[in-house]
Design an enzyme around this catalytic site. Structure first.
Site, PDB file in Angstrom:
ATOM      1  CE  LYS A  71      -2.104  -1.086   3.862  1.00  0.00           C
ATOM      2  NZ  LYS A  71      -1.413  -2.350   4.214  1.00  0.00           N
ATOM      3  NE  ARG A 130      -4.436  -1.249  10.204  1.00  0.00           N
ATOM      4  CZ  ARG A 130      -3.400  -0.814   9.494  1.00  0.00           C
ATOM      5  NH1 ARG A 130      -3.413   0.390   8.964  1.00  0.00           N
ATOM      6  NH2 ARG A 130      -2.357  -1.584   9.310  1.00  0.00           N
ATOM      7  NE  ARG A 190       6.588  -0.658  10.284  1.00  0.00           N
ATOM      8  CZ  ARG A 190       5.520  -0.529   9.508  1.00  0.00           C
ATOM      9  NH1 ARG A 190       5.603   0.168   8.386  1.00  0.00           N
ATOM     10  NH2 ARG A 190       4.374  -1.075   9.817  1.00  0.00           N
ATOM     11  NE  ARG A 207       2.083  -4.969  11.097  1.00  0.00           N
ATOM     12  CZ  ARG A 207       3.129  -4.719  10.302  1.00  0.00           C
ATOM     13  NH1 ARG A 207       4.331  -5.171  10.627  1.00  0.00           N
ATOM     14  NH2 ARG A 207       2.978  -4.011   9.208  1.00  0.00           N
TER      15      ARG A 207
HETATM   16  P1  AP5 Z   1       4.802  -1.552   1.896  1.00  0.00           P
HETATM   17  O1  AP5 Z   1       4.582  -0.793   0.651  1.00  0.00           O
HETATM   18  O2  AP5 Z   1       5.408  -0.847   3.069  1.00  0.00           O
HETATM   19  O3  AP5 Z   1       3.450  -2.297   2.311  1.00  0.00           O
HETATM   20  P2  AP5 Z   1       2.259  -1.775   3.193  1.00  0.00           P
HETATM   21  O4  AP5 Z   1       1.042  -2.488   2.685  1.00  0.00           O
HETATM   22  O5  AP5 Z   1       2.208  -0.286   3.233  1.00  0.00           O
HETATM   23  O6  AP5 Z   1       2.733  -2.394   4.577  1.00  0.00           O
HETATM   24  P3  AP5 Z   1       2.797  -1.773   6.018  1.00  0.00           P
HETATM   25  O7  AP5 Z   1       3.554  -2.757   6.870  1.00  0.00           O
HETATM   26  O8  AP5 Z   1       3.317  -0.390   6.033  1.00  0.00           O
HETATM   27  O9  AP5 Z   1       1.272  -1.792   6.307  1.00  0.00           O
HETATM   28  P4  AP5 Z   1       0.502  -1.953   7.606  1.00  0.00           P
HETATM   29  O10 AP5 Z   1      -0.862  -1.718   7.116  1.00  0.00           O
HETATM   30  O11 AP5 Z   1       0.682  -3.155   8.424  1.00  0.00           O
HETATM   31  O12 AP5 Z   1       1.213  -0.909   8.521  1.00  0.00           O
HETATM   32  P5  AP5 Z   1       0.853   0.580   8.902  1.00  0.00           P
HETATM   33  O13 AP5 Z   1       2.122   1.311   8.883  1.00  0.00           O
HETATM   34  O14 AP5 Z   1      -0.306   1.091   8.135  1.00  0.00           O
HETATM   35  O15 AP5 Z   1       5.674  -2.852   1.532  1.00  0.00           O
HETATM   36  C1  AP5 Z   1       6.088  -3.765   2.519  1.00  0.00           C
HETATM   37  C2  AP5 Z   1       7.449  -4.376   2.119  1.00  0.00           C
HETATM   38  O16 AP5 Z   1       7.316  -5.109   0.898  1.00  0.00           O
HETATM   39  C3  AP5 Z   1       8.554  -3.334   1.835  1.00  0.00           C
HETATM   40  O17 AP5 Z   1       9.785  -3.865   2.232  1.00  0.00           O
HETATM   41  C4  AP5 Z   1       8.508  -3.140   0.307  1.00  0.00           C
HETATM   42  O18 AP5 Z   1       9.754  -2.742  -0.207  1.00  0.00           O
HETATM   43  C5  AP5 Z   1       8.108  -4.540  -0.155  1.00  0.00           C
HETATM   44  N1  AP5 Z   1       7.276  -4.543  -1.349  1.00  0.00           N
HETATM   45  C6  AP5 Z   1       6.254  -3.698  -1.674  1.00  0.00           C
HETATM   46  N2  AP5 Z   1       5.693  -4.042  -2.852  1.00  0.00           N
HETATM   47  C7  AP5 Z   1       6.355  -5.160  -3.268  1.00  0.00           C
HETATM   48  C8  AP5 Z   1       6.237  -6.010  -4.413  1.00  0.00           C
HETATM   49  N3  AP5 Z   1       5.310  -5.789  -5.362  1.00  0.00           N
HETATM   50  N4  AP5 Z   1       7.090  -7.076  -4.498  1.00  0.00           N
HETATM   51  C9  AP5 Z   1       8.039  -7.315  -3.545  1.00  0.00           C
HETATM   52  N5  AP5 Z   1       8.205  -6.532  -2.451  1.00  0.00           N
HETATM   53  C10 AP5 Z   1       7.375  -5.469  -2.317  1.00  0.00           C
HETATM   54  O19 AP5 Z   1       0.333   0.385  10.408  1.00  0.00           O
HETATM   55  C11 AP5 Z   1       1.196   0.042  11.465  1.00  0.00           C
HETATM   56  C12 AP5 Z   1       0.426   0.029  12.785  1.00  0.00           C
HETATM   57  O20 AP5 Z   1      -0.146   1.312  13.039  1.00  0.00           O
HETATM   58  C13 AP5 Z   1      -0.764  -0.931  12.854  1.00  0.00           C
HETATM   59  O21 AP5 Z   1      -0.369  -2.249  13.189  1.00  0.00           O
HETATM   60  C14 AP5 Z   1      -1.598  -0.257  13.955  1.00  0.00           C
HETATM   61  O22 AP5 Z   1      -1.074  -0.521  15.230  1.00  0.00           O
HETATM   62  C15 AP5 Z   1      -1.428   1.197  13.654  1.00  0.00           C
HETATM   63  N6  AP5 Z   1      -2.470   1.726  12.736  1.00  0.00           N
HETATM   64  C16 AP5 Z   1      -2.292   2.188  11.465  1.00  0.00           C
HETATM   65  N7  AP5 Z   1      -3.466   2.553  10.928  1.00  0.00           N
HETATM   66  C17 AP5 Z   1      -4.417   2.331  11.875  1.00  0.00           C
HETATM   67  C18 AP5 Z   1      -5.827   2.484  11.914  1.00  0.00           C
HETATM   68  N8  AP5 Z   1      -6.514   2.951  10.859  1.00  0.00           N
HETATM   69  N9  AP5 Z   1      -6.475   2.143  13.047  1.00  0.00           N
HETATM   70  C19 AP5 Z   1      -5.814   1.681  14.104  1.00  0.00           C
HETATM   71  N10 AP5 Z   1      -4.476   1.477  14.137  1.00  0.00           N
HETATM   72  C20 AP5 Z   1      -3.782   1.803  13.032  1.00  0.00           C
END
Ligand code: AP5
Length: 214
Positions: A15, A91, A158, A169
């Site tokens: 994402k 979420r 992280r 998660r």
């Molecule tokens: P990346 O692009 O970072 O993927 P992502 O889907 O953004 O993953 P995140 O881990 O950032 O998402 P998340 O939803 O768990 O975390 P968030 O920060 O929102 O890619 C991931 C990896 O894969 C990278 O190394 C990248 O290089 C690689 N990659 C990407 N595309 C690829 C491809 N096509 N092929 C190969 N490799 C690839 O949330 C973190 C925490 O915050 C949550 O756990 C929660 O505690 C809190 N939080 C956030 N939002 C909320 C909410 N709305 N409500 C409550 N708590 C929340």
């Protein structure tokens, strides 16, 4: 009018990676709850009388930060944005209901990726402590071990990318977030994209979907 884009998908689906490209290509704001919360990990939310006193205590356990904190953050960010790509929200069902009251959406993208690939991507991710650039130990390794190619900063893992927290998660995603997909599946601008391909290939479909629906 600038497009209003929602991007959905499990942790590690890409994402953030695709949202950055969307923000540049369509000149819209990248509204990401994950980054916003990481920048406020130690903020005192004790006055809300919740289980923990800071967002970071929820995040490091892989749990959702309470809606009261996140809803307010998103509402403020969206009120100042003309077009946007919203990443990491909603979420759960209550957040989805709150979002309906805040804005309408032109495009809803869902990135699908298998669980084994997600665990691999997340546990291998390394992030620059200085500029935030993302690397992967196997798929996009830095030139020198542990050093950012872009700024020379230190690469770190992280706290929520350890295997144990990643599993939590994914569990939270299945229980709380997956049911939200049903709400959007009937949206006129809903497009499912196979996210389990190289980032450039995923991008072709993501860009096409926005061009068609925005
Ligand atoms: P990346 O692009 O970072 O993927 P992502 O889907 O953004 O993953 P995140 O881990 O950032 O998402 P998340 O939803 O768990 O975390 P968030 O920060 O929102 O890619 C991931 C990896 O894969 C990278 O190394 C990248 O290089 C690689 N990659 C990407 N595309 C690829 C491809 N096509 N092929 C190969 N490799 C690839 O949330 C973190 C925490 O915050 C949550 O756990 C929660 O505690 C809190 N939080 C956030 N939002 C909320 C909410 N709305 N409500 C409550 N708590 C929340």
């Amino acid at each position: 009018m600038d497009p209003k884009i929602l991007i959905l998908g499990p942790p590690g689906a890409g994402k953030g990676t695709q949202s950055e490209r969307l923000a540049t290509e369509f000149d819209v704001e990248h509204v990401t709850t994950g980054d916003a919360l990481r920048n406020n990990k130690d903020r005192d939310i004790g006055h809300l009388d919740l289980e923990y006193d800071t967002p970071g205590e929820y995040m490091d356990r892989g749990e959702l930060v309470p809606d009261a904190v996140v809803d307010a953050m998103v509402e403020e960010a969206l009120s100042g944005a003309d077009g946007f790509v919203l990443d990491g929200y909603p979420r759960n069902d209550d957040q989805a209901a709150a979002l309906e009251g805040m804005t309408d959406l032109d495009v809803v993208l869902y990135l699908s990726v298998s669980e084994a690939e997600l665990v691999d991507r997340l546990t291998g991710r390394r992030v620059c402590a200085d500029c935030g650039a993302n690397f992967h130990v196997a798929y996009s390794p830095p030139k020198a071990d542990g050093v950012c190619d872009k700024c020379g900063g230190e690469l770190t893992q992280r706290e929520d990318d350890t295997e144990e927290v990643v599993r939590e998660r994914l569990e939270v995603y299945h229980d709380d977030t997956e049911p939200v997909l049903e709400r959007y599946a009937g949206h006129d601008g809903y497009v499912e994209v196979d996210g389990e391909r190289a980032p450039d290939d995923v991008w072709q479909d993501v860009r096409e979907a926005v061009r068609k629906n925005a």
